[in-house]
Design a protein around this motif. Structure first.
Motif, short mmCIF file in Angstrom:
data_model
loop_
_atom_site.label_atom_id
_atom_site.label_comp_id
_atom_site.label_asym_id
_atom_site.label_seq_id
_atom_site.Cartn_x
_atom_site.Cartn_y
_atom_site.Cartn_z
N MET A 30 0.83 -1.20 0.00
CA MET A 30 0.00 0.00 0.00
C MET A 30 0.86 1.25 0.00
O MET A 30 0.57 2.22 -0.70
N SER A 31 1.93 1.25 0.77
CA SER A 31 2.83 2.41 0.80
C SER A 31 3.45 2.65 -0.56
O SER A 31 3.52 3.81 -1.02
N ASP A 32 3.87 1.60 -1.22
CA ASP A 32 4.46 1.73 -2.56
C ASP A 32 3.44 2.29 -3.55
O ASP A 32 3.77 3.13 -4.39
N GLN A 33 2.19 1.83 -3.45
CA GLN A 33 1.15 2.32 -4.34
C GLN A 33 0.88 3.80 -4.10
O GLN A 33 0.71 4.58 -5.04
N ILE A 34 0.82 4.20 -2.84
CA ILE A 34 0.56 5.61 -2.51
C ILE A 34 1.69 6.49 -3.02
O ILE A 34 1.44 7.54 -3.63
N ILE A 35 2.92 6.08 -2.81
CA ILE A 35 4.07 6.86 -3.28
C ILE A 35 4.05 6.96 -4.80
O ILE A 35 4.30 8.02 -5.37
N GLY A 36 3.70 5.88 -5.48
CA GLY A 36 3.61 5.89 -6.94
C GLY A 36 2.54 6.87 -7.42
O GLY A 36 2.75 7.61 -8.38
N ARG A 37 1.41 6.88 -6.73
CA ARG A 37 0.33 7.80 -7.12
C ARG A 37 0.72 9.25 -6.85
O ARG A 37 0.37 10.15 -7.63
N MET A 41 0.91 12.12 -9.63
CA MET A 41 0.19 13.38 -9.46
C MET A 41 1.13 14.57 -9.59
O MET A 41 0.80 15.58 -10.21
N SER A 42 2.32 14.45 -9.05
CA SER A 42 3.31 15.52 -9.14
C SER A 42 3.68 15.79 -10.59
O SER A 42 3.77 16.95 -11.02
N THR A 43 3.88 14.73 -11.36
CA THR A 43 4.20 14.88 -12.78
C THR A 43 3.05 15.55 -13.52
O THR A 43 3.27 16.44 -14.35
N ARG A 44 1.84 15.15 -13.21
CA ARG A 44 0.68 15.74 -13.88
C ARG A 44 0.53 17.22 -13.53
O ARG A 44 0.17 18.04 -14.38
N ILE A 45 0.80 17.58 -12.28
CA ILE A 45 0.73 18.99 -11.88
C ILE A 45 1.80 19.80 -12.59
O ILE A 45 1.54 20.92 -13.06
#
Length: 77
Positions: A30-37, A41-45
């Motif tokens: 779950m931690s890995d998934q959250i960090i990936g998201r 999101m940072s890239t999209r911003i």
């Protein structure tokens, strides 16, 4: 303590250790998934900010802001 008394205790220890390991594995996933998201999101911003900047440049907003600053400093506004 007899050998019979130790067996259930050892079984319980193994079950608890297995359960804790499974929980740790799920937490890590779950931690890995959250960090990936968050990274996505940072890239999209960043892309959105660049697109907004490009649109402002195309619309001449940057030039308009510069004209306003110049006229304010010269006292003609």
């Amino acid at each position: 303590m007899s050998e019979k008394d130790l067996k259930p205790s050892q079984d319980l220890t193994v079950v608890v250790q297995t359960l804790l390991q499974q929980m740790q594995d799920k937490f890590q996933t779950m931690s890995d998934q959250i960090i990936g998201r968050i990274d996505e999101m940072s890239t999209r911003i960043d892309d959105l900010e660049k697109n907004i900047s490009d649109l402002m440049t195309q619309a001449g907003v940057d030039e308009l802001e510069e004209e306003i600053k110049v006229s304010e400093t010269s006292g003609t506004a």
